[in-house]
Scaffold this active site. Structure first.
Site, PDB file in Angstrom:
ATOM      1  N   LYS A 135     -25.691 -24.130 -26.663  1.00 58.24           N
ATOM      2  CA  LYS A 135     -26.331 -23.525 -25.483  1.00 58.24           C
ATOM      3  C   LYS A 135     -25.595 -22.221 -25.200  1.00 58.24           C
ATOM      4  O   LYS A 135     -24.423 -22.084 -25.554  1.00 58.24           O
ATOM      5  CB  LYS A 135     -26.212 -24.459 -24.271  1.00 58.24           C
ATOM      6  N   ASP A 175     -34.561 -20.282 -22.202  1.00 60.46           N
ATOM      7  CA  ASP A 175     -34.296 -21.272 -21.145  1.00 60.46           C
ATOM      8  C   ASP A 175     -34.587 -20.538 -19.842  1.00 60.46           C
ATOM      9  O   ASP A 175     -35.328 -19.538 -19.855  1.00 60.46           O
ATOM     10  CB  ASP A 175     -32.846 -21.785 -21.240  1.00 60.46           C
TER      11      ASP A 175
HETATM   12  P1  NDP Z   1     -38.125 -20.593 -16.042  1.00 61.02           P
HETATM   13  O1  NDP Z   1     -37.133 -19.514 -15.897  1.00 61.02           O
HETATM   14  O2  NDP Z   1     -39.415 -20.308 -16.742  1.00 61.02           O
HETATM   15  O3  NDP Z   1     -38.478 -21.228 -14.610  1.00 61.02           O
HETATM   16  C1  NDP Z   1     -37.478 -21.763 -13.799  1.00 61.02           C
HETATM   17  C2  NDP Z   1     -38.128 -22.211 -12.500  1.00 61.02           C
HETATM   18  O4  NDP Z   1     -37.171 -22.959 -11.757  1.00 61.02           O
HETATM   19  C3  NDP Z   1     -38.567 -21.080 -11.604  1.00 61.02           C
HETATM   20  O5  NDP Z   1     -39.694 -21.493 -10.884  1.00 61.02           O
HETATM   21  C4  NDP Z   1     -37.359 -20.885 -10.706  1.00 61.02           C
HETATM   22  O6  NDP Z   1     -37.662 -20.298  -9.449  1.00 61.02           O
HETATM   23  C5  NDP Z   1     -36.927 -22.305 -10.508  1.00 61.02           C
HETATM   24  N1  NDP Z   1     -35.485 -22.377 -10.206  1.00 61.02           N
HETATM   25  C6  NDP Z   1     -34.458 -21.899 -10.976  1.00 61.02           C
HETATM   26  N2  NDP Z   1     -33.279 -22.132 -10.353  1.00 61.02           N
HETATM   27  C7  NDP Z   1     -33.582 -22.736  -9.198  1.00 61.02           C
HETATM   28  C8  NDP Z   1     -32.810 -23.226  -8.121  1.00 61.02           C
HETATM   29  N3  NDP Z   1     -31.473 -23.135  -8.126  1.00 61.02           N
HETATM   30  N4  NDP Z   1     -33.470 -23.830  -7.081  1.00 61.02           N
HETATM   31  C9  NDP Z   1     -34.823 -23.935  -7.071  1.00 61.02           C
HETATM   32  N5  NDP Z   1     -35.607 -23.483  -8.066  1.00 61.02           N
HETATM   33  C10 NDP Z   1     -34.995 -22.906  -9.096  1.00 61.02           C
HETATM   34  O7  NDP Z   1     -37.359 -21.814 -16.776  1.00 61.02           O
HETATM   35  P2  NDP Z   1     -37.962 -22.994 -17.640  1.00 61.02           P
HETATM   36  O8  NDP Z   1     -39.241 -23.441 -17.065  1.00 61.02           O
HETATM   37  O9  NDP Z   1     -37.911 -22.582 -19.063  1.00 61.02           O
HETATM   38  O10 NDP Z   1     -36.833 -24.107 -17.449  1.00 61.02           O
HETATM   39  C11 NDP Z   1     -36.854 -25.055 -16.371  1.00 61.02           C
HETATM   40  C12 NDP Z   1     -35.937 -26.223 -16.701  1.00 61.02           C
HETATM   41  O11 NDP Z   1     -36.361 -26.846 -17.931  1.00 61.02           O
HETATM   42  C13 NDP Z   1     -34.465 -25.872 -16.913  1.00 61.02           C
HETATM   43  O12 NDP Z   1     -33.676 -26.949 -16.486  1.00 61.02           O
HETATM   44  C14 NDP Z   1     -34.362 -25.764 -18.439  1.00 61.02           C
HETATM   45  O13 NDP Z   1     -33.041 -25.972 -18.910  1.00 61.02           O
HETATM   46  C15 NDP Z   1     -35.281 -26.897 -18.852  1.00 61.02           C
HETATM   47  N6  NDP Z   1     -35.782 -26.810 -20.208  1.00 61.02           N
HETATM   48  C16 NDP Z   1     -36.530 -25.745 -20.614  1.00 61.02           C
HETATM   49  C17 NDP Z   1     -37.032 -25.718 -21.900  1.00 61.02           C
HETATM   50  C18 NDP Z   1     -37.973 -24.651 -22.355  1.00 61.02           C
HETATM   51  O14 NDP Z   1     -38.578 -24.816 -23.420  1.00 61.02           O
HETATM   52  N7  NDP Z   1     -38.166 -23.571 -21.605  1.00 61.02           N
HETATM   53  C19 NDP Z   1     -36.704 -26.753 -22.880  1.00 61.02           C
HETATM   54  C20 NDP Z   1     -35.970 -27.881 -22.329  1.00 61.02           C
HETATM   55  C21 NDP Z   1     -35.512 -27.857 -21.050  1.00 61.02           C
HETATM   56  P3  NDP Z   1     -37.295 -18.761  -9.137  1.00 61.02           P
HETATM   57  O15 NDP Z   1     -38.378 -17.951  -9.772  1.00 61.02           O
HETATM   58  O16 NDP Z   1     -37.263 -18.661  -7.654  1.00 61.02           O
HETATM   59  O17 NDP Z   1     -35.938 -18.511  -9.752  1.00 61.02           O
END
Ligand code: NDP
Length: 455
Positions: A135, A175
């Site tokens: 990571k 991510d």
């Molecule tokens: P994105 O950056 O596309 O989206 C993240 C989302 O989470 C946004 O809506 C963001 O809101 C919100 N968010 C981030 N931090 C916080 C916080 N502290 N409190 C509240 N909301 C928050 O990320 P992904 O969708 O790619 O990833 C989401 C999760 O899935 C993570 O845990 C990641 O590790 C996991 N994951 C992702 C994979 C992938 O293929 N993308 C694969 C496996 C796991 P805002 O816009 O306000 O920041």
């Protein structure tokens, strides 16, 4: 240590082990939390398997093979020189090249990346593909930055990362904060610096070696897993009301797959609050939100201004009445109190689509209440699974069609579910997916490490 030991002894060994992990990793609570979650299910499993104790396998597994930290200088649009910190945690390469995403978020630190790299090792093993765990990322905040600033940051980040990665060494992906745009800038810089066009990153654009279904894979895979859990327990996903947090890649695709399978996605959120649609979001609304968050980079509250049946609320969505919950934003976004509210409201199943979204107290509450609990390393493994398929397509210089990849993803999620059932089967209650996924992921990595001697 004795050859086999009782439950009390197992608990003592676990506590002693965790004391050591806590002492060796001061100021890294997320990493310690992730190790505890795995160790608490692995210790009982290996109680009668002395070979693992004798080879100190859990001690070695909780130590990353390598942590690289580096300076990332870049220039903003006003000509100011800015400096961030970048990392790559190369956690475990026992079963394949390091593989895992890059996160750009101001909260990123070594503890968070070590927790994610540790989890990734087990998750990648569960997919059945030859991928180790890693990571990386930076404490860079892409929010409010221009495209040119993001490009300059990505190019600077890759100028250092280039010397540590390669298609047979370490293959990063996206991510939080790293989507198609950032992967494009980083791949372009890697290609310039090495003069080679190889599958060194996944999540690439379809024009330059990306795989179909990669963008959708994590969210779709999570809902396939949720459906498999419900079916295993003689229920169905059709008609279920589903709470989803986040509004990024994972959340919006999870909502989309809910809709396709006849469930109602009721909520989506961002760090400012959540939006609620009691009819369930339509595809048109999900597409609008995808564009809002992914392209226009706006706030989720704007969805309530746009659609008359959508309301905006501060905080997190866990008090809304529903049947299932799919936390899809970030780590530790469900606490014990919120878990209790969900249980009281009749939530039957949780699928962790984000990484470690439930605090330990929440996990304990769900398990005690016999709520079906799908842990992240199984539920969200579809993303890295299709990344593994992207690597295969890049190596063979071919590209599979969407139907084939959708079929492979669905089969992979079914196989992961079945592995959890095999190791987490329980005659007294629901399947213990937490233990099942940890053990299924552990066995392959541990056995490979044992074959290599003391590495
Ligand atoms: P994105 O950056 O596309 O989206 C993240 C989302 O989470 C946004 O809506 C963001 O809101 C919100 N968010 C981030 N931090 C916080 C916080 N502290 N409190 C509240 N909301 C928050 O990320 P992904 O969708 O790619 O990833 C989401 C999760 O899935 C993570 O845990 C990641 O590790 C996991 N994951 C992702 C994979 C992938 O293929 N993308 C694969 C496996 C796991 P805002 O816009 O306000 O920041």
């Amino acid at each position: 240590m004795s050859k086999t030991h009782s439950g009390t002894k197992t608990q003592e060994y676990l506590e002693r082990y965790m004391e050591g992990v806590t002492k060796r990793n001061p100021g890294q609570p997320e990493f310690v939390q992730a190790v505890y979650e795995v160790a608490s299910t692995i210790f009982p499993y290996i109680a009668d398997k002395p070979q693992y104790h004798e080879s100190q396998i859990l001690e070695r597994m909780a130590e990353p093979e390598r942590v690289i930290s580096f300076r990332v200088p870049w220039t903003d649009d006003n000509g100011n020189i800015r400096t961030n910190r970048g990392w790559r945690v190369q956690f475990n390469s026992a079963i394949g090249p390091y593989k895992g995403g890059l996160r750009f978020h101001p909260s990123v630190n070594e503890s968070i990346l070590k927790f994610l790299g540790f989890e990734q090792t087990f998750k990648n093993s569960l997919t059945g593909l030859p991928m180790g765990g890693g990571k990386g990322g930076a404490n860079f905040n892409p929010k409010g930055k221009s495209d040119n600033e993001v490009m300059r940051f990505c190019q600077s980040f890759m100028s250092e990362l280039v010397r540590h990665i390669g298609p047979d060494t370490d293959v990063p992906a996206g991510d939080i904060g790293v989507g198609g745009r950032e992967i494009g800038y980083m791949f372009g810089q890697y290609k310039r610096m090495t003069n080679s066009f190889v599958g060194v990153l996944t999540g690439k654009g379809l024009e330059f070696g990306g795989s179909k279904m990669r963008t959708e894979a994590t969210g779709y895979g999570a809902i396939f897993f949720l459906r498999n859990m419900l079916v295993q327990h003689k229920d169905t996903i059709e008609g279920k009301k589903v709470l989803i947090s986040g509004s990024g890649n994972v959340a919006t695709h999870a909502a989309e797959k809910c809709l396709q399978l006849g469930a109602l996605p009721l909520t989506l959120s961002d760090s400012g609050g959540f939006v609620h649609c009691s009819d369930g979001f339509t595809q048109e609304q999900i597409d609008w939100i995808k564009d809002l968050k992914g392209v226009r980079r706006g706030r989720i509250s704007e969805a309530a201004d746009e659609f008359s049946n959508v309301t905006f609320h501060e905080g997190r969505p866990w008090n809304v009445e529903a049947d299932c919950a799919v936390p899809s934003a970030t780590q530790n976004e469900v606490n014990a109190e919120e878990a209790a509210a969900m249980i009281k409201n009749g939530v039957k199943a949780i699928a962790e689509a984000a990484n470690m979204p439930c605090e330990q107290g929440a996990v304990d509450a769900f398990m005690d209440a016999k709520v079906l609990f799908g842990p992240a390393k199984a539920v969200n493994a579809g993303g890295v699974g299709v990344s593994g398929l992207e690597m295969s397509q890049n190596s063979a210089r071919i590209s599979w069609d969407e139907d084939e990849l959708r079929r492979l993803l669905e089969n992979m999620m079914r196989d992961i579910h079945d592995s959890c059932v095999e190791f987490g089967g329980n005659s007294e209650g629901p399947i213990n997916y937490l233990a099942g996924s940890n053990i299924a992921g552990f066995v392959k990595v541990a056995d490979a490490m044992m074959s290599y001697g003391h590495v």
